[in-house]
Each structure stands twice: as C-alpha cells, then as structure tokens.
Design an enzyme around this catalytic site. Structure first.
Site, PDB file in Angstrom:
ATOM      1  N   TYR B 120     -23.822 -18.786 -24.809  1.00  0.00           N
ATOM      2  CA  TYR B 120     -24.922 -18.026 -25.409  1.00  0.00           C
ATOM      3  C   TYR B 120     -24.793 -17.904 -26.923  1.00  0.00           C
ATOM      4  O   TYR B 120     -25.716 -17.408 -27.580  1.00  0.00           O
ATOM      5  CB  TYR B 120     -25.010 -16.626 -24.794  1.00  0.00           C
ATOM      6  N   LYS B 167     -12.889 -20.434 -15.686  1.00  0.00           N
ATOM      7  CA  LYS B 167     -12.730 -21.849 -15.315  1.00  0.00           C
ATOM      8  C   LYS B 167     -11.726 -22.470 -16.276  1.00  0.00           C
ATOM      9  O   LYS B 167     -11.993 -23.479 -16.944  1.00  0.00           O
ATOM     10  CB  LYS B 167     -14.105 -22.543 -15.352  1.00  0.00           C
ATOM     11  N   ASP B 199     -15.564 -21.388  -9.419  1.00  0.00           N
ATOM     12  CA  ASP B 199     -16.084 -22.134  -8.268  1.00  0.00           C
ATOM     13  C   ASP B 199     -15.516 -21.557  -6.972  1.00  0.00           C
ATOM     14  O   ASP B 199     -16.253 -21.346  -5.996  1.00  0.00           O
ATOM     15  CB  ASP B 199     -15.837 -23.641  -8.406  1.00  0.00           C
ATOM     16  N   ASP B 223     -23.693 -14.399 -15.516  1.00  0.00           N
ATOM     17  CA  ASP B 223     -25.114 -14.615 -15.235  1.00  0.00           C
ATOM     18  C   ASP B 223     -25.291 -15.209 -13.843  1.00  0.00           C
ATOM     19  O   ASP B 223     -26.032 -14.679 -13.009  1.00  0.00           O
ATOM     20  CB  ASP B 223     -25.672 -15.578 -16.292  1.00  0.00           C
ATOM     21  N   ASP B 227     -26.118 -13.237 -10.097  1.00  0.00           N
ATOM     22  CA  ASP B 227     -27.341 -13.632  -9.390  1.00  0.00           C
ATOM     23  C   ASP B 227     -27.015 -14.130  -7.979  1.00  0.00           C
ATOM     24  O   ASP B 227     -27.798 -13.917  -7.047  1.00  0.00           O
ATOM     25  CB  ASP B 227     -28.105 -14.701 -10.180  1.00  0.00           C
TER      26      ASP B 227
HETATM   27  C1  LIG Z   1     -33.501 -14.627 -19.460  1.00  0.00           C
HETATM   28  C2  LIG Z   1     -32.077 -15.120 -19.634  1.00  0.00           C
HETATM   29  C3  LIG Z   1     -31.820 -15.510 -21.045  1.00  0.00           C
HETATM   30  C4  LIG Z   1     -31.070 -14.091 -19.121  1.00  0.00           C
HETATM   31  C5  LIG Z   1     -29.633 -14.578 -19.270  1.00  0.00           C
HETATM   32  O1  LIG Z   1     -29.330 -15.765 -19.034  1.00  0.00           O
HETATM   33  O2  LIG Z   1     -28.775 -13.746 -19.631  1.00  0.00           O
HETATM   34  C6  LIG Z   1     -31.255 -13.653 -17.662  1.00  0.00           C
HETATM   35  O3  LIG Z   1     -31.007 -14.678 -16.774  1.00  0.00           O
HETATM   36  C7  LIG Z   1     -30.336 -12.498 -17.387  1.00  0.00           C
HETATM   37  O4  LIG Z   1     -29.354 -12.669 -16.653  1.00  0.00           O
HETATM   38  O5  LIG Z   1     -30.586 -11.404 -17.909  1.00  0.00           O
HETATM   39  C1  LIG Z   2      -9.930 -29.271  -9.757  1.00  0.00           C
HETATM   40  C2  LIG Z   2     -11.169 -29.152 -10.617  1.00  0.00           C
HETATM   41  C3  LIG Z   2     -10.923 -29.784 -11.968  1.00  0.00           C
HETATM   42  C4  LIG Z   2     -12.398 -29.750  -9.934  1.00  0.00           C
HETATM   43  C5  LIG Z   2     -13.634 -29.627 -10.791  1.00  0.00           C
HETATM   44  O1  LIG Z   2     -13.867 -28.603 -11.465  1.00  0.00           O
HETATM   45  O2  LIG Z   2     -14.431 -30.592 -10.785  1.00  0.00           O
HETATM   46  C6  LIG Z   2     -12.727 -29.148  -8.546  1.00  0.00           C
HETATM   47  O3  LIG Z   2     -13.128 -27.817  -8.646  1.00  0.00           O
HETATM   48  C7  LIG Z   2     -13.794 -29.964  -7.898  1.00  0.00           C
HETATM   49  O4  LIG Z   2     -14.936 -29.484  -7.793  1.00  0.00           O
HETATM   50  O5  LIG Z   2     -13.518 -31.103  -7.516  1.00  0.00           O
END
Ligand SMILES: CC(C)[C@H](C(=O)O)[C@@H](O)C(=O)O
Ligand SMILES: CC(C)[C@H](C(=O)O)[C@@H](O)C(=O)O
Lengths: 326, 326
Positions: B120, B167, B199, B223, B227
């Site tokens: 951001y 990450k 992840d 974010d 969500d």
């Molecule tokens: C509208 C957008 C820029 C915003 C963000 O990404 O922060 C929204 O998704 C949020 O989470 O408030």
């Molecule tokens: C181990 C890691 C680097 C890898 C990635 O982030 O791609 C794993 O999470 C995947 O999705 O295969």
C-alpha cells in the site's frame, strides 16, 4: 519414446508418498525411466546445500519431475526447481472428493497461478536500519504467457471461461498490467472472463465456491487463495499441483513434510498420486491418467483410508488399493 | 468534554447505514458534535474529486470519524482517510454471531492489520513496455508501533498472546523484518506469540478457526485474511473495523456500497452500528459501547432481520429494535 522422470522425494513424508506414486506409475507400465535425486533439509545437513547442482540439472533435463516435499528448506528447493523447468504456470486443482469431510463439499476449482514473478522475483533490500523494500515485478510477457495457457486450458475442457483475480485497486500499475494483459489475450481468443479483487474472492469463495471455476492470478495471490481452497476441501492432504514449463514440468503435492507423522508409514499418498496422474496426462498418457484419477477417487470414497481421513490404513495399504483399482 | 465526530456516509448503502449508526449514537446522548461531509463516487461526479479537501481536513481534525462506504472510488477515499487520521493499525474483529448462518460458527478472531505500508506504500513504475514494478516497503518503526499496540491489546482483555502471520520464507528481508520486530517487542513485553505463514494460515483457519485468536499481520495479508474470515462468519454484512491513530481514529463497516440494494432502505446496519460501538469505546464510553454490542447481538439473534439475513425488515426497523434494546 522413453521419457526420463526425475524423482525427488525430499524430506519427511516426501520419502513415503513419492515412492508410493512411483509404484502406481510403474503399475501402468509407461515408457518411463526413473532417476532419483536428493533435495531438502537432510541433504543440506550433510552437504550444506538444500538443492545440489546435480538435482537442479536433472530436473532441468528430465521430461518431467516428481517432487515430494521439503522441510525448512522448502523455499530453497522448490523455487529454484520451478525455475529449472522454466515453469510459468502452477496448476492447482482444489476439488472436494465425495466421502471426504469438507467445509465446502461443492468446491471444485482450478487455480492457474503465475509462477515466475510478483513478490517471488526476490529483489529485496535493507535500505537503512529502519527501512526494507521488496521490488514486486509484473511483466506483460509473463502475464501473456499465463493467459495463453489459460485460454488453451479452458478450451480443452468444459469450462465457460475464467476469473481474473487481482488487487489492481491498490497495485494499479502492476496488477493493472496483469489484469489488462490477461483480459486482452482472453478477448482475442473469445474467452469469457470476469474480474474479482483478491480480498472479495476470499470472502466469496467461502460463501459460495460454485460461483468460481478456473481462477487466473498472480503468484502470491495464487499461493494464498489456493491454500484457502485447500481449507475448504478439507486440507492439503489431497491437493496435487503441476508446475508447467514450455518443454518440461514438475509435479508435487501441495502438502509439506508432516513431521508429526513422518517415518510412521501412515502418510496419505493421494495428493502425490494425483500429481502423478497429472504427470501422465502431461506426457500424453491420457488414458492412464484417467485410470489413476478414477482409482484414487474410488479409494477415497470406499477406503482404505489413512489416519488423516479417519482410517487406520498405512500408506502401503492405500497405494495397493489404488493399484488394485487401476 | 465535547468530541467532534466526522460523519462521511459516502455512496450506496453508506447513505442508509451511516445515519442509522448516528441515530444509535444519539440515543445514548454522549457529548458528541456530529459534522457531516462528502466523499465517494457521487461527489466525484459533481466536483471531480472523490475526497474533497474539506472532508480530508475534517477527518484529520475530528476526534473520530464514522465512514460508510464508497463505490468505484473506494481506494481513493479510504486510503487517504486512513492517512488523515494517521492510522497505523486496522482493527478487524471477525466473529460469528449466534443465530446467524456461518460456514464456521466457531470463528472469533481479531485481525490487527498494519495500516500504512507494505504494497500500500504505493510506489509503482512502468519501467518498459514489458516491465512494471511496485516497491513494497516494510519498516522497523511501523512494525514496532503495531506490535506495541498488539501487546496492549492482548493485555487489556483475556487473550493468551497473538499469532504473527507473514510470508518471510519468500519475502525474507521485508517480512523477515516485520516478523522479527513484532516478535522482539512481544518478547520484551512478555507476550506469547506464534508464527504462521500466510498461506498456511488460510488453510488452517478454514479447518479450525478456534486455533487462532488475535492475528497480527502486514497490510495486504490483513486485507485478504480478514476478508477470508468474513466469509467464514457468513459475509461482510456484520463486520466492523477501526482505523486507529495516535490521536484520532476512523470507524467503518468492512462491507461496500451494495449497489444491488442501495436506495431500497433494506441494508443491514449492523456492521456500521458495531463500528459505532468501537468508536464509543475508543472515546472512553465503555459502558455505552457494551450496551450497543449487547443490543446488536440480541437483535441479530431474535430479529427483526434485514433480507441479507433471511428477514424482511427495513434498515429503520432494525435500527429501532437496536435502540429499543439499549
Ligand atoms: C478499498 C480498498 C483499498 C481497501 C483495502 O484494500 O484496504 C478495502 O479492501 C479494505 O479492506 O478496506
Ligand atoms: C514453500 C513456498 C516457497 C511455496 C510457495 O510460496 O510457493 C509453497 O507455499 C507452495 O505454495 O508451493
């Protein structure tokens, strides 16, 4: 024509599920020559290198590679291996199987994840004591290559088009380029697309996964959102993946090394065996690939099952049951 | 002491739910002076500017701001408004309410999202026809400020510590700095933490949300993952948020403008009214804040309900029912 298949079991349950998948492949008697190589924590402890040059070279030369899992060194192994096969797309199906307890049993998604750039381009700096930066890279060429693959992908099967998932309202230039390029290629090919912000996708896929089918997205979005989908289908134990390049490819289960059960012979081999089915299809063994998919699905439904799915069967029991059903 | 409250309804259902929340606040007779201002698509159509300077200045001077929603201009409105209040943390509770249909009814999470930097920070370039870049910024100072807030936050309530989601296996320098700085501050304050890759978090929170409580994360991770949690609790309609700065703060529902139902008087005001409860607490009206939370929960459980929750009540019916229960 003989295909050379690199086999890299890696660490933990990689050592158990990879041989299981090779057994399944061998049962089908394709014209494959398997060559095994080492990577991961164990070989790093011995040699100082998580990914020995021989292993990299093998993957870079083989027709296809089957990889198991790596522990703490996962990023040092899998990211260079993806590069070794020049993989530009990571294909990640996330499908709930009948009979398996899933948060969202209707889930049946295919993620086509950009596999070379984004935050994975890996340019980072510590500018001052206070400030660090990472340069996220998005190119038109990589977005185009991914989009062309996506268009072929949806044409080959009964898909209505694909969703482009991005965060171009914040990353206007980079994800804007991604979104517009992918959309442009789709339009040229007469493929329908819709566009979804990655945060909105996260909400909507939980509420109603059936509204999505094929999802095309940047690298990190694909990493996180496919793992989210893995949660919806009941865990990582069943998810295969394919890292496709122009001339070769690498197949791997999405799960890790599962240190808590490694060595006990009870790891679920399904994700690796389904990855092997993707490998068969990639090399033109379509019929054999279908047979593996069908045998795995029947085994997931009727058992035997490993403990992660509530059963008490061993990796070997499940593998034998799948081979029986081929 | 009189507090000045900026009220920015914005677009779509923002025009309906924001006055509803103000009604609830007025019913409690706090010493508030409300000042209304414009932002969003409609004012952009009229004046060319989604966020007029007066509105920015008002938010930058008021003790607290209540914001509704903005349409296509959302990023042009909310990102500068967060900056206007110098907000360094976005507090996002994601809790499943009794009686509401949720994918994961056990979900009860608090996201503490870094609110100033990461992707951001907004430095993007188109270097060539092919190549675009974005500079992701992570600073020790912003990570520290967030971590100090998180430590206070968990001390004030019955939380056992927090999870640091990142990450850093890929973004080693930037998310490494984030993770290590947050962990360092927590250690100094005797606050327990665990560390989870973003992840892996996405998978695990679907499978078992109860394993998490307070989640501290970089901006984009917050974010997307909040969500995702919104999906688990049954949608965005119930989620409030607080953008906290050192001297002022901005409160907003997580949902958008809902163009499909805007103008019909049936928007669910719950998320904005819960955001108003967070505003009351922020300004020291703890008792009043509790009363609003309790009244909203009782109304969610026993009705009346707006159509998004399967009822046929209007925004006004629900607001009146909440005020009745205060
Ligand atoms: C509208 C957008 C820029 C915003 C963000 O990404 O922060 C929204 O998704 C949020 O989470 O408030
Ligand atoms: C181990 C890691 C680097 C890898 C990635 O982030 O791609 C794993 O999470 C995947 O999705 O295969």
């Amino acid at each position: 024509m003989t295909h050379e298949i690199a086999v890299i079991p890696g660490d933990g349950i990689g050592q158990e599920v990879t041989p299981a998948a090779v057994e399944v492949l061998e049962a089908l008697e394709p014209d494959f020559e398997f060559v095994e190589a080492e990577a991961g924590d164990a070989v790093k402890d011995e040699t100082g290198e998580a990914l020995p040059q021989e292993t990299y070279d093998l993957a870079a030369a083989a027709d296809a590679t089957l990889f198991g899992a790596a522990g703490d060194t996962a990023a040092d192994v899998i990211l260079p291996l993806r590069e070794a096969v020049d993989s530009f797309v990571n294909v990640r199906p996330a499908k709930a199987y009948p009979g398996i307890d899933a948060v969202r049993p209707e889930t049946d998604l295919i993620f086509l994840r950009e596999n070379t750039e984004g935050v994975y381009a890996g340019h980072e700096d510590r500018l001052t004591q206070d400030v660090s930066t990472l340069t996220r890279v998005v190119t038109e060429s990589a977005s185009e290559r991914l989009a062309e693959f996506a268009c072929d992908y949806v044409a080959g099967d009964d898909h209505d088009g694909f969703s482009i998932v991005h965060k171009a309202n914040v990353m206007r230039e980079t994800d804007g380029l991604f979104r517009d390029t992918v959309k442009g290629v789709a339009d040229e090919n007469g493929v329908e697309t819709d566009q979804v912000l990655m945060d909105a996708f996260a909400t909507r896929v939980c509420l109603d996964p059936e509204q999505f089918d094929v999802v095309v997205c940047p690298n990190l979005a694909g990493d996180v959102l496919s793992d989210l989908a893995a949660g919806l289908v009941g865990g990582l134990g069943l998810l295969p993946s394919a890292n496709i390049g122009p001339d070769r490819a690498l197949f791997e289960p999405v799960h890790g090394t599962a240190p808590d059960i490694a060595g006990e012979g009870v790891a679920n081999p399904a994700a690796t065996i389904i990855s092997a089915a993707m490998l068969l299809e990639y090399l033109g063994y379509d019929d054999e690939s279908d047979r593996v998919h069908t045998a795995v699905e029947a085994t997931l439904e009727d058992g035997p099952r490993t403990p992660d799915l509530g059963g008490d069967a061993s990796t070997e029991d499940v593998t034998a049951a799948i081979i029986d059903r081929l």
